[in-house]
Design a protein around this motif. Structure first.
Motif, mmCIF file in Angstrom:
data_model
loop_
_atom_site.group_PDB
_atom_site.id
_atom_site.type_symbol
_atom_site.label_atom_id
_atom_site.label_comp_id
_atom_site.label_asym_id
_atom_site.label_seq_id
_atom_site.Cartn_x
_atom_site.Cartn_y
_atom_site.Cartn_z
ATOM 1 N N SER A 304 -133.550 66.285 11.227
ATOM 2 C CA SER A 304 -133.035 64.960 11.579
ATOM 3 C C SER A 304 -133.856 63.902 10.871
ATOM 4 O O SER A 304 -135.024 64.115 10.524
ATOM 5 N N MET A 305 -133.222 62.742 10.672
ATOM 6 C CA MET A 305 -133.900 61.631 10.027
ATOM 7 C C MET A 305 -134.915 61.020 10.984
ATOM 8 O O MET A 305 -134.939 61.313 12.173
ATOM 9 N N GLY A 306 -135.761 60.167 10.435
ATOM 10 C CA GLY A 306 -136.733 59.489 11.274
ATOM 11 C C GLY A 306 -137.995 60.311 11.442
ATOM 12 O O GLY A 306 -138.640 60.698 10.467
ATOM 13 N N VAL A 307 -138.324 60.595 12.701
ATOM 14 C CA VAL A 307 -139.589 61.267 12.999
ATOM 15 C C VAL A 307 -139.683 62.630 12.334
ATOM 16 O O VAL A 307 -140.721 62.974 11.745
ATOM 17 N N ASP A 308 -138.620 63.423 12.420
ATOM 18 C CA ASP A 308 -138.686 64.786 11.892
ATOM 19 C C ASP A 308 -138.873 64.780 10.380
ATOM 20 O O ASP A 308 -139.653 65.566 9.833
ATOM 21 N N ARG A 309 -138.173 63.881 9.681
ATOM 22 C CA ARG A 309 -138.358 63.817 8.221
ATOM 23 C C ARG A 309 -139.756 63.306 7.874
ATOM 24 O O ARG A 309 -140.401 63.829 6.955
ATOM 25 N N ALA A 310 -140.226 62.303 8.600
ATOM 26 C CA ALA A 310 -141.569 61.782 8.327
ATOM 27 C C ALA A 310 -142.625 62.864 8.517
ATOM 28 O O ALA A 310 -143.572 62.980 7.724
ATOM 29 N N THR A 342 -143.916 67.864 -4.700
ATOM 30 C CA THR A 342 -143.785 67.957 -3.250
ATOM 31 C C THR A 342 -142.390 67.511 -2.863
ATOM 32 O O THR A 342 -141.914 66.473 -3.337
ATOM 33 N N ALA A 343 -141.718 68.280 -2.008
ATOM 34 C CA ALA A 343 -140.337 67.982 -1.646
ATOM 35 C C ALA A 343 -140.111 68.256 -0.168
ATOM 36 O O ALA A 343 -140.893 68.960 0.489
ATOM 37 N N VAL A 344 -139.036 67.670 0.353
ATOM 38 C CA VAL A 344 -138.553 67.994 1.695
ATOM 39 C C VAL A 344 -137.096 68.410 1.577
ATOM 40 O O VAL A 344 -136.396 68.014 0.647
ATOM 41 N N LEU A 345 -136.650 69.222 2.519
ATOM 42 C CA LEU A 345 -135.301 69.776 2.468
ATOM 43 C C LEU A 345 -134.508 69.352 3.693
ATOM 44 O O LEU A 345 -134.914 69.614 4.828
ATOM 45 N N ASP A 346 -133.391 68.669 3.459
ATOM 46 C CA ASP A 346 -132.436 68.383 4.527
ATOM 47 C C ASP A 346 -131.767 69.714 4.875
ATOM 48 O O ASP A 346 -130.928 70.210 4.128
ATOM 49 N N ARG A 350 -128.818 71.317 2.930
ATOM 50 C CA ARG A 350 -129.522 72.083 1.892
ATOM 51 C C ARG A 350 -129.765 71.183 0.671
ATOM 52 O O ARG A 350 -129.610 71.613 -0.475
ATOM 53 N N ARG A 351 -130.167 69.961 0.936
ATOM 54 C CA ARG A 351 -130.452 69.000 -0.143
ATOM 55 C C ARG A 351 -131.966 68.835 -0.272
ATOM 56 O O ARG A 351 -132.642 68.391 0.646
ATOM 57 N N LEU A 352 -132.484 69.244 -1.439
ATOM 58 C CA LEU A 352 -133.908 69.144 -1.704
ATOM 59 C C LEU A 352 -134.194 67.797 -2.346
ATOM 60 O O LEU A 352 -133.662 67.483 -3.413
ATOM 61 N N THR A 353 -134.973 66.996 -1.676
ATOM 62 C CA THR A 353 -135.317 65.698 -2.221
ATOM 63 C C THR A 353 -136.834 65.620 -2.343
ATOM 64 O O THR A 353 -137.567 66.160 -1.519
ATOM 65 N N GLY A 354 -137.296 64.932 -3.385
ATOM 66 C CA GLY A 354 -138.710 64.971 -3.682
ATOM 67 C C GLY A 354 -139.449 63.695 -3.359
ATOM 68 O O GLY A 354 -138.959 62.606 -3.612
ATOM 69 N N LEU A 355 -140.606 63.897 -2.812
ATOM 70 C CA LEU A 355 -141.548 62.795 -2.783
ATOM 71 C C LEU A 355 -142.041 62.596 -4.217
ATOM 72 O O LEU A 355 -142.256 61.493 -4.673
#
Length: 357
Positions: A304-310, A342-346, A350-355
């Motif tokens: 989920s967006m917000g806290v979980d993504r952070a 470094t990346a996070v995955l939605d 299944r969308r890999l987005t990078g810091l």
């Protein structure tokens, strides 16, 4: 793909980013979404797979199961211990979420080997098939201890994977084996009878939901044999990994000899990270990959967006810093060739987005 290992490091990284994006696009497509929904309505058992990081072990492809149905847990060498605090928490949460949905859970506890050449087996167990089987038996016992030995809701099934033909080997409770590669083109009725004899304690609903995986594996093996007959089945023996992946969210990397994946499960991550770095250095020294650099990719999924993504972003950054420190200390010369992303995955898309990807 055949020569990607020999490309300059930046070209390899660009290729990797495109591979991740294509995987996500396929997963998010209307056809794939409908296929998953239709499949789960017919086969509600949740199926998780504990497996090695080896890219040859692609259970969805080998069983012709829609992408996103099987939940992967991957680690270097296929080594797991449910006593590890993080792993135990992740698996327990996964089971409880499925139980709250009213579903049973089947764990495929896998090992892999090659019939044609012992050294195409699992390097994590020094190509020792019996040692790998013994490890899966220990995991089987741990799952039974945590979730109950009656296996009415959670069932651990030891499952071999023969990589020459992508064949499943199911282990029965009494030591019997069901080797799918040795079966003829049997119909669902014949396979159902074999499963009932092999796994009499498995709930009927669960056996019915396991059956399509065996049917798909039979079809896939026939295709593999046809490829081999035409000379199109290439067996990658030589290790040519050029990247270390740390964390989760690497299911798009089902490609042989590409990456060494270290799951974030062990309480001592320094040992598998150092081991993976040693393999990368050996690949460079032997000329199996260019010595112009290697990739350290850290990824953490979020729901989920917000806290979980952070939280995922912070965790991915921490894992990257930790691994950089281990590699710099154990292989300082190699560390100078390290490129960090470094990346996070939605998880739902299944969308890999990078810091920094």
């Amino acid at each position: 793909m055949s020569d990607i290992h020999r490309k300059p490091i930046q070209e390899r990284i660009d290729w990797l980013a495109n591979l991740a994006e294509r995987h996500g696009e396929v997963y998010r497509s209307p056809e794939a979404m409908l296929a998953r929904t239709r499949y789960q309505s017919r086969h509600p058992t949740a199926i998780a797979v504990l497996k090695c990081m080896d890219g040859r072990i692609n259970i969805p492809v080998a069983t012709q199961t829609p992408v996103g149905i099987l939940m992967p847990f991957r680690n270097l060498g296929g080594r797991f211990d449910l006593g590890w605090p993080h792993l135990g928490e992740v698996l327990t949460q996964y089971v409880m979420d499925r139980v709250h949905e009213g579903r049973q859970v089947l764990f495929l506890v896998t090992y892999h080997f090659s019939r044609g050449d012992q050294h195409r087996g699992c390097a994590g167990f020094d190509y020792d098939r019996q040692a790998a089987v013994a490890h899966t038996q220990a995991i089987h016992q741990q799952i039974s201890t945590i979730f109950g030995a009656g296996h009415g809701t959670v069932y651990p099934l030891i499952c071999g994977f023969e990589t020459d033909e992508d064949a499943l080997i199911l282990h029965g409770a009494d030591g019997q084996l069901l080797d799918v590669a040795g079966l003829g083109q049997e119909g669902p009725g014949d396979l159902s009878v074999r499963l009932a004899a092999l796994l009499p304690d498995m709930p009927i609903r669960m056996r019915d939901d396991l059956l399509p995986l065996l049917e798909g594996n039979l079809r896939h093996i026939a295709q593999v044999r046809a490829q081999a007959a035409r000379g199109e089945r290439l067996l990658d023996i030589e290790h040519r990994e050029w990247m270390i992946c740390l964390g989760r969210g690497f299911d798009f990397l089902h490609t042989p000899n590409l990456a060494l994946i270290v799951g974030p499960y062990s309480p001592d991550l320094s040992e598998p990270i150092a081991r993976a770095a040693g393999l990368i250095e050996a690949n460079m020294a032997a000329g199996r990959i260019p010595d112009d650099g290697f990739l350290l990719l850290s990824s953490v999924p979020y729901e989920s967006m917000g806290v979980d993504r952070a939280r995922a972003e912070l965790k991915a950054s921490f894992l990257s810093r930790f691994a950089q420190g281990v590699i710099a200390e154990t292989y300082p010369a190699l560390a100078e060739k390290m490129i960090c992303r470094t990346a996070v995955l939605d998880w739902h898309a299944r969308r890999l987005t990078g810091l920094t990807f």
